[in-house]
Design a protein around this motif. Structure first.
Motif, PDB file in Angstrom:
ATOM      1  N   LYS A  73      -0.443   4.272 -27.727  1.00 49.81           N
ATOM      2  CA  LYS A  73       0.512   3.159 -27.646  1.00 49.81           C
ATOM      3  C   LYS A  73      -0.226   1.883 -27.196  1.00 49.81           C
ATOM      4  O   LYS A  73      -0.052   0.811 -27.772  1.00 49.81           O
ATOM      5  CB  LYS A  73       1.611   3.530 -26.644  1.00 49.81           C
ATOM      6  N   THR A  74      -1.086   2.034 -26.189  1.00 51.13           N
ATOM      7  CA  THR A  74      -1.837   0.869 -25.695  1.00 51.13           C
ATOM      8  C   THR A  74      -2.780   0.349 -26.777  1.00 51.13           C
ATOM      9  O   THR A  74      -2.899  -0.865 -26.984  1.00 51.13           O
ATOM     10  CB  THR A  74      -2.637   1.249 -24.429  1.00 51.13           C
ATOM     11  N   LEU A  75      -3.454   1.263 -27.476  1.00 54.82           N
ATOM     12  CA  LEU A  75      -4.372   0.825 -28.539  1.00 54.82           C
ATOM     13  C   LEU A  75      -3.619   0.032 -29.602  1.00 54.82           C
ATOM     14  O   LEU A  75      -4.079  -1.012 -30.068  1.00 54.82           O
ATOM     15  CB  LEU A  75      -5.068   2.036 -29.173  1.00 54.82           C
ATOM     16  N   MET A  76      -2.434   0.517 -29.952  1.00 47.91           N
ATOM     17  CA  MET A  76      -1.644  -0.201 -30.968  1.00 47.91           C
ATOM     18  C   MET A  76      -1.266  -1.592 -30.481  1.00 47.91           C
ATOM     19  O   MET A  76      -1.258  -2.545 -31.243  1.00 47.91           O
ATOM     20  CB  MET A  76      -0.399   0.614 -31.328  1.00 47.91           C
ATOM     21  N   GLU A  77      -0.975  -1.713 -29.174  1.00 44.88           N
ATOM     22  CA  GLU A  77      -0.646  -3.039 -28.625  1.00 44.88           C
ATOM     23  C   GLU A  77      -1.825  -4.004 -28.764  1.00 44.88           C
ATOM     24  O   GLU A  77      -1.654  -5.206 -28.842  1.00 44.88           O
ATOM     25  CB  GLU A  77      -0.257  -2.906 -27.144  1.00 44.88           C
ATOM     26  N   TYR A  78      -3.032  -3.440 -28.777  1.00 42.16           N
ATOM     27  CA  TYR A  78      -4.242  -4.257 -28.946  1.00 42.16           C
ATOM     28  C   TYR A  78      -4.643  -4.382 -30.418  1.00 42.16           C
ATOM     29  O   TYR A  78      -5.695  -4.918 -30.735  1.00 42.16           O
ATOM     30  CB  TYR A  78      -5.402  -3.647 -28.151  1.00 42.16           C
ATOM     31  N   GLY A  79      -3.812  -3.827 -31.310  1.00 38.36           N
ATOM     32  CA  GLY A  79      -4.111  -3.925 -32.749  1.00 38.36           C
ATOM     33  C   GLY A  79      -5.167  -2.944 -33.205  1.00 38.36           C
ATOM     34  O   GLY A  79      -5.808  -3.143 -34.241  1.00 38.36           O
ATOM     35  N   ILE A  80      -5.378  -1.853 -32.431  1.00 38.17           N
ATOM     36  CA  ILE A  80      -6.397  -0.857 -32.797  1.00 38.17           C
ATOM     37  C   ILE A  80      -5.675   0.370 -33.347  1.00 38.17           C
ATOM     38  O   ILE A  80      -4.732   0.878 -32.724  1.00 38.17           O
ATOM     39  CB  ILE A  80      -7.257  -0.481 -31.570  1.00 38.17           C
ATOM     40  N   ARG A  81      -6.120   0.842 -34.507  1.00 33.30           N
ATOM     41  CA  ARG A  81      -5.428   1.962 -35.155  1.00 33.30           C
ATOM     42  C   ARG A  81      -5.669   3.258 -34.378  1.00 33.30           C
ATOM     43  O   ARG A  81      -6.827   3.649 -34.162  1.00 33.30           O
ATOM     44  CB  ARG A  81      -5.918   2.127 -36.595  1.00 33.30           C
ATOM     45  N   PRO A  82      -4.601   3.966 -33.969  1.00 33.61           N
ATOM     46  CA  PRO A  82      -4.783   5.177 -33.167  1.00 33.61           C
ATOM     47  C   PRO A  82      -5.487   6.307 -33.917  1.00 33.61           C
ATOM     48  O   PRO A  82      -6.116   7.159 -33.297  1.00 33.61           O
ATOM     49  CB  PRO A  82      -3.355   5.592 -32.784  1.00 33.61           C
ATOM     50  N   GLU A  83      -5.420   6.287 -35.253  1.00 35.28           N
ATOM     51  CA  GLU A  83      -6.090   7.370 -36.006  1.00 35.28           C
ATOM     52  C   GLU A  83      -7.616   7.303 -35.865  1.00 35.28           C
ATOM     53  O   GLU A  83      -8.329   8.215 -36.254  1.00 35.28           O
ATOM     54  CB  GLU A  83      -5.665   7.412 -37.480  1.00 35.28           C
ATOM     55  N   GLU A  84      -8.104   6.190 -35.290  1.00 37.48           N
ATOM     56  CA  GLU A  84      -9.545   6.063 -35.053  1.00 37.48           C
ATOM     57  C   GLU A  84      -9.991   6.862 -33.827  1.00 37.48           C
ATOM     58  O   GLU A  84     -11.182   6.987 -33.557  1.00 37.48           O
ATOM     59  CB  GLU A  84      -9.904   4.592 -34.785  1.00 37.48           C
ATOM     60  N   MET A 138     -11.677  12.137 -23.522  1.00 40.42           N
ATOM     61  CA  MET A 138     -11.907  13.538 -23.153  1.00 40.42           C
ATOM     62  C   MET A 138     -10.554  14.248 -23.122  1.00 40.42           C
ATOM     63  O   MET A 138      -9.695  13.899 -22.289  1.00 40.42           O
ATOM     64  CB  MET A 138     -12.586  13.565 -21.782  1.00 40.42           C
ATOM     65  N   TYR A 139     -10.361  15.233 -24.005  1.00 37.32           N
ATOM     66  CA  TYR A 139      -9.040  15.843 -24.155  1.00 37.32           C
ATOM     67  C   TYR A 139      -8.481  16.384 -22.836  1.00 37.32           C
ATOM     68  O   TYR A 139      -7.325  16.140 -22.481  1.00 37.32           O
ATOM     69  CB  TYR A 139      -9.082  16.984 -25.190  1.00 37.32           C
ATOM     70  N   GLU A 140      -9.293  17.124 -22.108  1.00 40.83           N
ATOM     71  CA  GLU A 140      -8.770  17.840 -20.932  1.00 40.83           C
ATOM     72  C   GLU A 140      -8.273  16.894 -19.834  1.00 40.83           C
ATOM     73  O   GLU A 140      -7.517  17.314 -18.959  1.00 40.83           O
ATOM     74  CB  GLU A 140      -9.844  18.765 -20.343  1.00 40.83           C
ATOM     75  N   THR A 141      -8.731  15.650 -19.826  1.00 41.29           N
ATOM     76  CA  THR A 141      -8.256  14.734 -18.786  1.00 41.29           C
ATOM     77  C   THR A 141      -7.105  13.840 -19.292  1.00 41.29           C
ATOM     78  O   THR A 141      -6.533  13.088 -18.513  1.00 41.29           O
ATOM     79  CB  THR A 141      -9.409  13.850 -18.255  1.00 41.29           C
ATOM     80  N   PHE A 142      -6.811  13.933 -20.577  1.00 40.47           N
ATOM     81  CA  PHE A 142      -5.695  13.159 -21.136  1.00 40.47           C
ATOM     82  C   PHE A 142      -4.491  14.065 -21.424  1.00 40.47           C
ATOM     83  O   PHE A 142      -3.376  13.764 -21.016  1.00 40.47           O
ATOM     84  CB  PHE A 142      -6.120  12.454 -22.443  1.00 40.47           C
ATOM     85  N   GLY A 143      -4.735  15.152 -22.161  1.00 42.65           N
ATOM     86  CA  GLY A 143      -3.626  15.988 -22.609  1.00 42.65           C
ATOM     87  C   GLY A 143      -2.781  15.235 -23.618  1.00 42.65           C
ATOM     88  O   GLY A 143      -2.998  14.035 -23.854  1.00 42.65           O
ATOM     89  N   PRO A 144      -1.790  15.913 -24.222  1.00 42.02           N
ATOM     90  CA  PRO A 144      -0.969  15.262 -25.255  1.00 42.02           C
ATOM     91  C   PRO A 144      -0.250  14.025 -24.730  1.00 42.02           C
ATOM     92  O   PRO A 144      -0.147  13.008 -25.425  1.00 42.02           O
ATOM     93  CB  PRO A 144       0.033  16.354 -25.652  1.00 42.02           C
ATOM     94  N   GLU A 145       0.202  14.081 -23.466  1.00 44.29           N
ATOM     95  CA  GLU A 145       0.950  12.936 -22.924  1.00 44.29           C
ATOM     96  C   GLU A 145       0.038  11.709 -22.778  1.00 44.29           C
ATOM     97  O   GLU A 145       0.390  10.587 -23.159  1.00 44.29           O
ATOM     98  CB  GLU A 145       1.498  13.329 -21.548  1.00 44.29           C
ATOM     99  N   GLY A 146      -1.169  11.941 -22.253  1.00 40.53           N
ATOM    100  CA  GLY A 146      -2.121  10.840 -22.088  1.00 40.53           C
ATOM    101  C   GLY A 146      -2.560  10.278 -23.439  1.00 40.53           C
ATOM    102  O   GLY A 146      -2.749   9.068 -23.583  1.00 40.53           O
ATOM    103  N   ILE A 147      -2.709  11.164 -24.421  1.00 37.60           N
ATOM    104  CA  ILE A 147      -3.097  10.692 -25.758  1.00 37.60           C
ATOM    105  C   ILE A 147      -1.990   9.810 -26.335  1.00 37.60           C
ATOM    106  O   ILE A 147      -2.250   8.753 -26.913  1.00 37.60           O
ATOM    107  CB  ILE A 147      -3.421  11.892 -26.683  1.00 37.60           C
ATOM    108  N   GLY A 148      -0.730  10.226 -26.116  1.00 41.18           N
ATOM    109  CA  GLY A 148       0.401   9.408 -26.581  1.00 41.18           C
ATOM    110  C   GLY A 148       0.363   8.025 -25.924  1.00 41.18           C
ATOM    111  O   GLY A 148       0.546   6.994 -26.593  1.00 41.18           O
ATOM    112  N   LYS A 149       0.078   8.001 -24.620  1.00 36.47           N
ATOM    113  CA  LYS A 149       0.065   6.714 -23.904  1.00 36.47           C
ATOM    114  C   LYS A 149      -1.088   5.814 -24.362  1.00 36.47           C
ATOM    115  O   LYS A 149      -0.914   4.618 -24.551  1.00 36.47           O
ATOM    116  CB  LYS A 149      -0.065   6.960 -22.391  1.00 36.47           C
ATOM    117  N   ILE A 150      -2.273   6.410 -24.540  1.00 34.22           N
ATOM    118  CA  ILE A 150      -3.411   5.552 -24.935  1.00 34.22           C
ATOM    119  C   ILE A 150      -3.221   5.059 -26.368  1.00 34.22           C
ATOM    120  O   ILE A 150      -3.570   3.919 -26.695  1.00 34.22           O
ATOM    121  CB  ILE A 150      -4.780   6.260 -24.735  1.00 34.22           C
TER     122      ILE A 150
END
Ligand code: SF4
Length: 248
Positions: free
Chosen positions: A211-222, A197-209
């Motif tokens: 990074k975490t997704l990439m650590e799990y081998g999940i492509r962020p563009e998904e 949900m964009y409004e509860t993440f914002g650009p900073e939260g999206i950047g953080k998630i």
């Protein structure tokens, strides 16, 4: 009285007992919906989370109070197939709550999937989940992989333990389970992707998630980004939990 934060694995067991009767489950609505270009939708009752922005908050807070009836997997499949036929849709989903609460609700879901695919092998079934149970019990994911046209959208509630806890109401230590669930899906060859949900993440939260997704081998563009429906009760619930919304 439910106090926050709660343990979602304990709550999921309690909720499952309230919304299941044998292999029948409480639903409150069957409808055509405009999402995904048109989709037959069955709205469930019962979720282990209690998200501040949930549009089904009251039912998910007190599933025992809802007067909705129980439907067998066969009844659910028949109703969804009838909507698809009437509306000329080729997509179907479960929404409004969490489809997988434990073994009993999973069996219900599995039989709904079997019923749908027996009658219409080429439709697309979109499973919307918060990912908790598929992260906790990888074997469930394995059993879903038999359905070739199943796609799974995993709704991530936070970008770290703190944001997960304040949005979902669940103890922050479970933050990683939905991401593990998503990884389990992708490993099993199931089309699964994350949504936020964009409004509860914002650009900073999206950047953080990302990074975490990439650590799990999940492509962020998904990552799918959805936007808040600002119902008055949703804004009130967000305010009660001191969650500020990002608009840019
Ligand atoms: S996971 Fe979904 S259904 Fe469950 S409380 Fe959160 S928004 Fe509502």
């Amino acid at each position: 009285m439910l106090s926050l934060p709660f343990d979602p694995l304990q709550r999921t067991k309690a909720v499952e007992e309230l919304v299941m009767e044998g292999l029948s489950r409480k639903y409150y609505r069957f409808r055509p919906a405009r999402y995904y270009g048109g989709i037959a939708t069955a709205d469930l009752v019962g979720c282990p989370f209690l998200c501040a922005y949930c549009w089904n908050y009251a039912r998910n807070l007190h599933p025992e109070l809802s007067r909705d009836r129980y439907y067998s997997p066969d009844e659910v499949a028949k109703r969804l197939l009838a909507i698809m036929k009437r509306e000329r849709f080729n997509k179907v989903r479960l929404s409004g709550a969490e489809p997988i609460l434990g073994e009993q609700s999973f069996e219900h879901l599995h039989k709904v999937l079997e019923g749908i695919y027996k009658a219409n092998p080429v439709c697309d079934f979109i499973l919307e989940t918060n990912g908790l149970l598929i992260g906790y019990e990888p074997e469930l994911v394995h059993r879903l992989s038999q359905f070739e046209r199943l796609a799974v959208r995993v709704s991530l509630k936070g970008f770290d333990e703190g944001s997960f806890e304040s949005i979902s109401g669940s103890n922050g230590k479970y933050f990683n389970l939905p991401i593990k669930g998503l990884k389990n899906l992708i490993r099993s060859g199931i089309n699964g992707w994350p949504a936020i949900m964009y409004e509860t993440f914002g650009p900073e939260g999206i950047g953080k998630i990302n990074k975490t997704l990439m650590e799990y081998g999940i492509r962020p563009e998904e990552l799918e980004i959805e936007y808040l429906e600002p119902y008055p009760f949703v804004l009130e619930n967000l305010k009660k939990r001191s969650i500020s919304l990002r608009t840019q």
